[in-house]
Design a protein around this motif. Structure first.
Motif, short mmCIF file in Angstrom:
data_model
loop_
_atom_site.label_atom_id
_atom_site.label_comp_id
_atom_site.label_asym_id
_atom_site.label_seq_id
_atom_site.Cartn_x
_atom_site.Cartn_y
_atom_site.Cartn_z
N GLN A 73 0.84 -1.21 0.00
CA GLN A 73 0.00 0.00 0.00
C GLN A 73 0.87 1.25 0.00
N ILE A 74 1.95 1.24 0.76
CA ILE A 74 2.87 2.38 0.80
C ILE A 74 3.48 2.60 -0.59
N VAL A 75 3.93 1.52 -1.22
CA VAL A 75 4.53 1.62 -2.55
C VAL A 75 3.53 2.17 -3.56
N LYS A 76 2.30 1.67 -3.52
CA LYS A 76 1.26 2.12 -4.45
C LYS A 76 0.97 3.60 -4.28
N ILE A 77 0.80 4.03 -3.03
CA ILE A 77 0.50 5.44 -2.77
C ILE A 77 1.67 6.30 -3.24
N TRP A 78 2.89 5.89 -2.94
CA TRP A 78 4.06 6.68 -3.30
C TRP A 78 4.22 6.80 -4.83
N ARG A 79 4.05 5.69 -5.53
CA ARG A 79 4.20 5.71 -6.99
C ARG A 79 3.14 6.55 -7.67
N GLU A 80 1.89 6.40 -7.22
CA GLU A 80 0.77 7.10 -7.87
C GLU A 80 0.55 8.50 -7.32
N ARG A 81 1.18 8.80 -6.20
CA ARG A 81 0.99 10.10 -5.54
C ARG A 81 -0.49 10.37 -5.29
N ASP A 82 -1.19 9.30 -4.94
CA ASP A 82 -2.63 9.39 -4.71
C ASP A 82 -3.02 8.45 -3.59
N ALA A 83 -3.67 9.01 -2.59
CA ALA A 83 -4.12 8.20 -1.45
C ALA A 83 -5.63 8.34 -1.26
N SER A 84 -6.32 8.71 -2.31
CA SER A 84 -7.75 8.95 -2.18
C SER A 84 -8.54 7.68 -1.83
N SER A 85 -8.00 6.52 -2.15
CA SER A 85 -8.71 5.27 -1.85
C SER A 85 -8.46 4.77 -0.43
N VAL A 86 -7.64 5.48 0.33
CA VAL A 86 -7.30 5.09 1.69
C VAL A 86 -8.20 5.85 2.66
N SER A 87 -8.76 5.13 3.62
CA SER A 87 -9.62 5.74 4.62
C SER A 87 -8.78 6.36 5.74
N PHE A 88 -8.89 7.69 5.87
CA PHE A 88 -8.15 8.40 6.92
C PHE A 88 -8.56 7.90 8.30
N ARG A 89 -9.85 7.77 8.53
CA ARG A 89 -10.34 7.32 9.85
C ARG A 89 -9.86 5.92 10.19
#
Length: 77
Positions: A7-23
């Protein structure tokens, strides 16, 4: 314990964390923090070690979520 790494690698590569729940990650980080404190109180190094690794990885996801959600949205052309 390393299930957070993809998940860290995916977020870092895409520069997008919109699919991750902050809460959800706030709750997850809180849970790992409390388990780490418990491990310290009972003196259990396996509990401490496992939860510190998970805490660091889940906190990284939370930080990336915060970082990339504060960036202005790209304009579609």
């Amino acid at each position: 314990m390393t299930s957070f790494a993809p998940q860290i690698v995916k977020i870092w590569r895409e520069r997008d964390a919109s699919s991750v729940s902050f809460r959800m990650y706030v709750v997850t980080v809180t849970g790992f923090t409390l388990w780490t404190v418990y491990g310290v109180l009972v003196g259990s190094w396996p509990v401490i070690g496992a939860n510190v690794v998970c805490l660091v990885l889940s906190a990284a996801i939370l930080a990336l979520k915060w970082r990339f959600s504060r960036r202005p949205a790209r304009r579609a052309v």
